[in-house]
Design an enzyme around this catalytic site. Structure first.
Site, PDB file in Angstrom:
ATOM      1  N   ASP A  59       0.041   0.683   0.249  1.00  0.00           N
ATOM      2  CA  ASP A  59       0.835   0.019   1.192  1.00  0.00           C
ATOM      3  C   ASP A  59       2.221  -0.342   0.485  1.00  0.00           C
ATOM      4  O   ASP A  59       3.750  -0.020   1.020  1.00  0.00           O
ATOM      5  CB  ASP A  59       0.424  -1.135   1.705  1.00  0.00           C
ATOM      6  CG  ASP A  59      -0.843  -0.715   2.718  1.00  0.00           C
ATOM      7  OD1 ASP A  59      -0.734  -0.952   3.774  1.00  0.00           O
ATOM      8  OD2 ASP A  59      -1.725  -0.567   2.185  1.00  0.00           O
ATOM      9  N   THR A 142      -4.672   1.356   7.149  1.00  0.00           N
ATOM     10  CA  THR A 142      -5.081   0.920   5.836  1.00  0.00           C
ATOM     11  C   THR A 142      -6.496   0.972   5.739  1.00  0.00           C
ATOM     12  O   THR A 142      -7.251   1.525   4.700  1.00  0.00           O
ATOM     13  CB  THR A 142      -4.522  -0.360   5.455  1.00  0.00           C
ATOM     14  OG1 THR A 142      -3.083  -0.444   5.586  1.00  0.00           O
ATOM     15  CG2 THR A 142      -5.007  -0.721   4.108  1.00  0.00           C
TER      16      THR A 142
END
Ligand code: AMP
Ligand code: MG
Length: 357
Positions: A59, A142
């Site tokens: 990320d 994610t």
């Protein structure tokens, strides 16, 4: 293989989508390439953000990469990213921080980076939602990345509350074209959305210029277009894998009302929007499990434009257009209904009858 439908095939160059879209497409394609090359180095222990969701090296890395590339080309455009460097500056994040700096040195143009410079690139994503800005979900899904499933990199340009460009990088998805079996036409292609150990690619939507698939090699685009299925009983639906994010049981009841017995395809992130745009399914719903939850713009903007430019329709559960003028979240919308357009009114009728909110 998820599905395959007959589609017209166009060969168009990336540049024909205009300089801003071509640039955004290249940036996200470069991010997909790097992430695929680094995938094995990215996992490890995720950190937990203040809102209890996980955040990984990937990320931070992708947000730093996209922020630095956008800043070179559009220095005046704010970036509204999902991440910031707050958790990364804390002591328990020391290991992850070191890893991000090391990998960013391999990924970013210019090579090795100082820690403060890397944190500053990530924090460039703390921009404000002005009249023109970009919004980024560096890793949408994610949890998908962590479980070996789907995840995407989602970037959108908003101007005066309207999504102008939507780009979704898909490291674990391919939308392939192949010659149609029908001998009477060389123009059609079969678009198949395939999961697994595949090439990956990028979906790009540009307002007024269509939705396209760009593979990781070459600059040719293949048009994405939604399913032409008009029979509600044939509805195939896409849904989140995370039960907390949307009410799957309620979606199943909607499908039953439509007389469809197809099992929903469960998948993380805006991968679902790309499959809808590619004609692999007819419907995508997000039915809040928490009545106070409001969708984040980086989770919806790119996907909505790509679906619409592929011929689909996107509203909230009340049939209202998504309103991107309310800051980082869609404060005036509840839930999401995205469809191939032909089945949209039938779905909204069921939502109304069942009073789904
Ligand atoms: P999906 O895989 O389609 O569920 O989408 C993943 C996205 O859901 C993440 O990027 C989060 O921003 C978002 N999300 C997190 N919590 C919620 C929630 N309670 N309801 C809906 N979406 C959420
Ligand atoms: Mg997300």
């Amino acid at each position: 293989m998820v599905a395959a439908k007959h589609r017209r095939r166009y060969l168009v160059h990336l540049e024909s989508l205009g300089p801003d879209a071509a640039f955004a497409g290249e940036v996200i394609r470069d991010a997909v390439r790097s992430i695929r090359a680094l995938e094995r180095d990215l996992l490890g222990d995720p950190l937990t953000k203040a809102n209890a969701s996980p955040v990984t090296v990937a990320d931070f890395l992708v947000q730093a990469f996209v922020a630095s590339r956008l800043a070179q080309r559009f220095p005046d455009d704010p970036l509204v990213g999902e991440e910031d460097a707050t958790v990364l500056r804390t002591e328990p994040a020391r290991k992850v921080r070191r890893r991000v700096v090391e990998l960013a040195g391999r990924m970013l143009p210019g090579g090795a980076l100082e820690t403060e410079q890397m944190l500053a690139w990530i924090d460039r994503g703390r921009g404000a939602c002005g009249h023109r800005f970009w919004t980024l979900d560096p890793i949408d899904g994610t949890k998908g990345l962590l479980r070996g499933g789907q995840y995407v990199i989602a970037l959108a340009l908003l101007v005066d509350g309207s999504v102008q460009i939507g780009v979704i990088g898909c490291p674990r998805l391919s939308v392939r074209t192949a010659p149609a079996s029908r001998a009477d036409s060389g123009e059609h292609a079969m678009v198949a959305a395939v999961e697994g150990d595949v090439e990956g690619g990028v979906a790009i939507g540009v307002r007024g210029r269509g939705a396209w698939w760009l593979s990781l090699h070459g600059d040719h685009l293949t048009r994405l277009s939604v399913s032409t299925e008009a029979n509600p009983a044939q509805t195939c639906a896409l849904h989140s894998l995370e039960s907390r994010h949307s009410d799957l049981d309620e979606l199943r009841r909607v499908l039953r009302e439509l007389r469809s017995d197809a099992s929903p395809i469960l998948m993380d992130g805006q991968t679902k929007h790309v499959l809808l745009a590619a004609g692999a399914a007819e419907l995508l719903m997000r039915i809040p499990t928490d009545p106070l939850y409001r969708e984040a713009i980086w989770d919806q903007a790119a996907g909505a434009l790509i679906v619409e430019e592929a011929g689909g329709r996107v509203t909230d559960l009340d049939g209202l257009a998504l309103d991107f003028t309310t800051g980082r979240h869609l404060l005036r919308n509840t839930g999401i209904v995205a469809s191939n357009s032909l089945l949209h009114d039938a779905v909204l009728d069921v939502v109304r009858q069942r009073s789904i909110r």
